[in-house]
Motif scaffolding. Structure first.
Motif, PDB file in Angstrom:
ATOM      1  N   THR A   1      27.790  73.483  34.016  1.00 53.07           N
ATOM      2  CA  THR A   1      28.445  72.702  32.963  1.00 53.07           C
ATOM      3  C   THR A   1      29.747  73.348  32.505  1.00 53.07           C
ATOM      4  OG1 THR A   1      27.079  73.822  31.289  1.00 53.07           O
ATOM      5  CG2 THR A   1      26.294  71.696  32.120  1.00 53.07           C
ATOM      6  N   ASP A  43      25.376  65.063  34.703  1.00 55.29           N
ATOM      7  CA  ASP A  43      26.563  65.892  34.919  1.00 55.29           C
ATOM      8  C   ASP A  43      27.486  65.249  35.954  1.00 55.29           C
ATOM      9  OD1 ASP A  43      25.774  67.796  33.073  1.00 55.29           O
ATOM     10  OD2 ASP A  43      24.683  68.994  34.560  1.00 55.29           O
ATOM     11  N   ASP A  92      33.060  71.258  32.152  1.00 50.01           N
ATOM     12  CA  ASP A  92      33.829  71.296  30.911  1.00 50.01           C
ATOM     13  C   ASP A  92      35.290  71.635  31.182  1.00 50.01           C
ATOM     14  OD1 ASP A  92      31.602  70.665  29.445  1.00 50.01           O
ATOM     15  OD2 ASP A  92      31.129  72.751  28.909  1.00 50.01           O
TER      16      ASP A  92
END
Length: 400
Positions: free
Chosen positions: A67, A129, A71
């Motif tokens: 992640t 995701d 990000d």
């Protein structure tokens, strides 16, 4: 590339960040085999604000958590939506022939930030995701070249990845989805997407799980698509039926008109592996015909020139193996059969060299079940085609 740096090396990244801050026109950011923590990504992201980055590729990185990488990509793309002046950059984030080498092209006179985004061999295991990454790519108004190779694992759905881009209103020009276990193209409406797409230039689907039906679906779509220039299918287990459907796309020898109407714009890359490799002579010959077609594309011949080369090849083969020409005129283009016939006659001797002869012999011997014409065993003179045309065509102009 190839760096393993724990947090105690943050000063090194800060120094790198300072160098980026002093640079204004940065064409490509490529991070490969690099260990990246959240602190490192923040330092890097802050240094790329308002930069003229045209392409970014994150490849096989070691994120503390996946992640963090997503990000970083989301923040970078969001910040990069501001406008810039025109420039010319050469980027190289797309694979060539499905291998690790890169295919370069030029981006000319764009007035936006990033146009190319790549995420390769960074495995994402959660479907949410993947959707987040795809959504942030799709929300960027100017990213039209996307490489998402080897990025799916866990409970992620390969079809969802493909359908997300197919259902988008954006005009993507380059898409690569290598090594993502993609299969079942009919269920996501792939044929409609590809056959009617007037913007996609390069599509890479190597190392997936494409079935014979998938290959036939792609072949059918290619018959009505004259925009796609490169199709990568390396590493898929293509069956005999799939091979023959691709053969018919680039060289449909039903009639001369069908040959002229074959696809003459797309380079089809195939590198079969495993049990479905080139184990039979038929598959090897079809593979040679596909290479024959690809060489014309790579030489940047116009579609009209490629049509002439293919027709010359077909007429040379017919002449060499005694195929009668009584159906020549009905097969010719109705608009101007005489001009095309005369052109073919001039080309017979030019193309009938040893290399063509070898390929013609193999084709006649091994593709017999697929051909619509009989093949007498006696060989004829190269010039005998001229007399057959005069006798069979009943066209007085040919006597001039």
């Amino acid at each position: 590339a190839d760096q393993t740096l724990p947090d105690e090396f943050l000063p090194v990244w800060q120094y790198y960040s300072d160098c980026l801050n002093l640079s204004w026109n940065i064409a490509t950011i490529h991070l490969r085999n690099v260990q990246l923590t959240s602190k490192m990504l923040k330092i890097l992201g802050d240094s790329l604000v308002d930069k003229r980055v045209s392409a970014i590729l994150l490849e096989n990185n070691d994120f503390a958590h996946i992640t963090f990488g997503i990000d970083f990509a989301a923040t970078f793309l969001t910040r990069n939506m501001s406008s810039f002046g025109p420039t010319v950059s050469k980027v190289s984030i797309f694979p060539h022939t499905g291998a690790r080498s890169n295919l370069k092209w030029k981006l000319k006179h764009f007035d936006t930030g990033v146009r190319c985004f790549g995420w390769a061999d960074n495995v994402i295991t959660r479907g949410e995701d993947v959707r987040r990454l795809v959504n942030v790519i799709d929300s960027h108004p100017f990213v039209d070249k996307v490489r998402l190779d080897g990025c799916l694992g866990g409970d992620t759905a390969p079809r969802d990845l493909l359908s997300s881009f197919m259902s988008s209103n954006k005009k993507y020009t380059h898409l690569s989805f290598a090594g993502n276990r993609i299969e079942g193209l009919e269920e996501v409406g792939f044929s409609t997407f590809l056959s009617g797409n007037k913007y996609l230039i390069q599509l890479y689907l190597p190392r997936n799980r494409l079935s014979e039906d998938d290959i036939k679906l792609i072949s059918k779509a290619l018959k009505s698509n004259d925009t796609l220039q490169v199709l990568g299918l390396e590493g898929n287990r293509i069956t005999d039926g799939g091979y023959f459907s691709l053969f018919k796309v680039v060289f449909d020898d039903t009639t001369l008109n069908s040959i002229a109407g074959s696809n003459n714009t797309c380079e089809i890359k195939i590198d079969p592996v495993g049990e479905e490799a080139l184990t039979s002579e038929e598959r090897r010959v079809i593979h040679h015909v596909l290479e024959f077609h690809n060489r014309f594309i790579q030489a940047k011949l116009s579609p009209q020139s490629i049509v002439k080369e293919k027709l010359s090849f077909e007429l040379s083969w017919r002449n060499a193996f005694g195929v009668t020409l009584d159906r020549l005129v009905p097969e010719m283009n109705d608009d101007d059969p005489l001009a095309l016939t005369c052109h073919m006659l001039r080309r017979i001797n030019e193309c009938f060299d040893a290399k063509h002869r070898n390929l013609l012999e193999r084709r006649s011997a091994r593709l017999r079940p697929y051909l619509r014409v009989a093949l007498p065993s006696n060989e004829r003179s190269k010039l005998s085609i001229l007399f057959d045309v005069v006798r069979e065509s009943k066209m007085p102009q040919l006597f001039e």
